[in-house]
Design an enzyme around this catalytic site. Structure first.
Site, PDB file in Angstrom:
ATOM      1  CG  ASP A 194      -1.957   1.012   1.262  1.00  0.00           C
ATOM      2  OD1 ASP A 194      -2.794   0.980   0.347  1.00  0.00           O
ATOM      3  OD2 ASP A 194      -1.964   1.861   2.172  1.00  0.00           O
ATOM      4  CD  GLU A 250      -1.958   2.495  -3.674  1.00  0.00           C
ATOM      5  OE1 GLU A 250      -3.017   3.065  -3.967  1.00  0.00           O
ATOM      6  OE2 GLU A 250      -1.473   2.560  -2.522  1.00  0.00           O
TER       7      GLU A 250
HETATM    8  C1  NOJ Z   1      -4.410   2.899  -0.989  1.00  0.00           C
HETATM    9  C2  NOJ Z   1      -5.537   1.951  -0.749  1.00  0.00           C
HETATM   10  O1  NOJ Z   1      -5.793   1.240  -1.926  1.00  0.00           O
HETATM   11  C3  NOJ Z   1      -6.698   2.794  -0.302  1.00  0.00           C
HETATM   12  O2  NOJ Z   1      -7.899   2.073  -0.272  1.00  0.00           O
HETATM   13  C4  NOJ Z   1      -6.363   3.380   1.040  1.00  0.00           C
HETATM   14  O3  NOJ Z   1      -7.392   4.263   1.434  1.00  0.00           O
HETATM   15  C5  NOJ Z   1      -5.061   4.174   0.984  1.00  0.00           C
HETATM   16  N1  NOJ Z   1      -4.036   3.489   0.262  1.00  0.00           N
HETATM   17  C6  NOJ Z   1      -4.537   4.447   2.371  1.00  0.00           C
HETATM   18  O4  NOJ Z   1      -4.106   3.262   2.967  1.00  0.00           O
END
Ligand code: NOJ
Length: 509
Positions: A194, A250
């Site tokens: 993440d 990500e």
């Molecule tokens: C990316 C995640 O995919 C999202 O759902 C989340 O709110 C944020 N990161 C913060 O963790």
């Protein structure tokens, strides 16, 4: 040559809260997923990615983790997790779990201790007086700082319930290395990381120009050079386990070159290629993303939807009077995506052609984006509505009859259930299965790169060995290049002309 499994895998994202509810409390859970694994094996994906299922107060749907080594009772137990991994592996499905290293929950024991004045250096606390220490804004609206009762401020790039870790503290490094090992020891095949371009913030935490708060390749907030050291440490751990364990980040960047920095041989295996998902319905835009990606990245990925963005059926249909064009384009885009070298990430429900649910009542919405923007931003609940599995009325088999799911499902989803679509050869579910089957059959026969063929401006035509993919983003039919036969179309194809909003795979020996 044998390539690692993840290089051309199709990975299916499971937003755990919304996949399948076995316990009957209206929220999806691990046993629910376990029951539905045969559906996923039959769909033809290679792996599943589970969004966070760890103990959490759910201030951000689980992306606020209070304990990185357990399962929230809402979702089951560690024994349920182990059983899920065992069953998935028995069906040939790999399992990725989500790691959230940028921030914890405010309920994490470390943060609770920090509020008591113990171990504050594990987070980003600063003196600020009456004003926040700098002008950084939270991704979820409002200041990125919250004042504690003793007058210091702590940083949260997301909700106040998600305090950012201080990655300049070696204790944080050690903790996450141990967390990785914990899940690797339980048999996971990899991790989705993440906010992977977060973690480090520039020394001195300088103010940002007000117009510069958005995601950037490198800024005081995102993409700091130091973050790469974290992934070098993690890679060593992953490589120390047998069986090609992997990690996908990500990473939101401005360019494919910046993305490639995370994919150096001693860092992450993959990163989401959000440029594909962000591209409008345009052959020129798609071509540019494909060219930029393939020029910069050796292990590309492609993704059209996830739990943070408007579902692509709806995105592609935006502003069109023809109500079926969004779905036609979504199916065509899927076929183009599956023809490209690299791996593809699917989001649960796209195989059913689910649209974004735009009319959720305000009182049902749970995304902190909606709350923190005081309703000016709809938030992401519309792509998180629980899946319709079967039956004529809500909860459509998601929960036992009579149980209301955590987000209400539309009254007109009876026609979209997996059960209904399984029985209809023209359904989107059937099309996904056929496309994934065709991709599997071609596996091993396709070279790593693509060759562009001449095409009208509004179309893409490329070849990969025996496969030719044609995508028509224009408004006129496009003549198909010479071919032996049509392998699959996103809509019926007569063999000579490809209609608008359609893609086809052609066999060209
Ligand atoms: C990316 C995640 O995919 C999202 O759902 C989340 O709110 C944020 N990161 C913060 O963790």
């Amino acid at each position: 040559m044998e390539i690692p499994w993840w290089r051309d895998a199709v990975v299916y994202e499971i937003y755990v809260r919304s996949f399948a509810d076995a316990s009957g409390d209206g929220v999806g859970d691990l046993p629910g997923i376990r029951q539905r694994l045969p559906y996923l094996a039959e769909l033809g994906v290679d792996a599943i990615w589970l969004t966070p299922f760890y103990p959490s107060p759910m201030a951000d749907g689980g992306y606020d983790v209070a304990d990185y080594r357990d399962v929230d009772p809402l979702f089951g137990t560690l024994a349920d997790f182990d059983a899920l991994v065992t069953d998935a592996h028995a069906l040939g499905l790999r399992v990725l779990v989500d790691i959230v290293p940028n921030h914890s929950s405010a309920e994490h024991p470390w943060f609770k201790a920090a509020l008591r004045g113990e171990g504050r250096d594990r987070y980003v606390f600063r003196d600020g007086g009456d004003e926040p220490p700098n002008n950084w804004q939270s991704t979820f609206s409002g200041p990125a700082w919250t004042k504690t009762p003793d007058g210091q401020w702590y940083l949260h790039l997301f909700a106040p319930e998600q305090p950012d870790f201080n990655w300049r503290n070696p204790e944080v490094h050690a903790e996450f290395l141990d967390v990785l090992r914990f899940w690797l020891d339980r048999g996971v095949d990899g991790f989705r990381i993440d906010v992977a371009m977060g973690l480090y913030k520039a020394e001195g935490l300088p103010d940002l120009p007000p117009e510069d708060q958005a995601f950037r390749s490198e800024s005081p907030i995102w993409g700091r050079p130091e973050v790469h050291e974290v992934y070098r440490e993690w890679r060593k751990v992953l490589d120390s386990y047998p069986g090609e364990r992997m990690a996908i980040g990500e990473v939101w960047t401005d360019s494919a070159e910046d993305l490639a920095l995370y994919l150096r041989p001693d860092e992450l295996h993959q990163s989401f290629n959000f440029a594909w998902l962000e591209a409008p319905w345009s052959a020129t835009a798609f071509r540019k993303v494909i060219d930029d990606t393939l020029a910069a990245v050796t292990a590309p990925t492609w993704v059209l939807s996830n739990h943070d963005v408007v579902r692509h059926v709806t995105r592609y249909g935006e502003g069109l009077t023809n109500s079926t064009a969004g779905l036609a384009r979504a199916r065509a885009a899927l076929l183009a995506m599956l023809a490209l070298p690299g791996s593809a990430y699917l989001y649960q429900g796209e195989e059913l052609g689910l649209p974004e649910v735009k009319d959720l009542p305000p009182e049902a919405r749970q995304d902190p984006v909606f709350r923190r923007s005081e309703g000016s931003l709809p938030g992401r609940d519309g792509c998180r509505v629980p899946l319709p599995w079967a039956g004529a009325a809500a909860p459509y088999g998601f929960s036992p009859d009579g149980v209301g799911p955590w987000l209400p499902q539309p009254v007109d989803w009876a026609a979209l259930t997996a059960e209904r679509q399984a029985a209809d050869p023209g359904s989107t579910l059937h099309f996904y299965k056929e496309a994934l089957r065709a991709r599997r059959e071609l596996r091993g026969a396709l070279p790593d790169g693509i060759t562009w063929l001449d095409a009208p401006e509004d179309a893409l035509v490329f070849t990969r060995g025996p496969l030719t993919c044609v995508l028509n983003c224009g408004t006129e039919p496009v003549p198909l290049p010479p071919h032996e036969h049509v392998l699959i179309g996103s809509a019926p194809v007569d063999g000579y002309l490809l209609p608008p909003d359609t893609a086809a795979w052609l066999h060209t020996p």
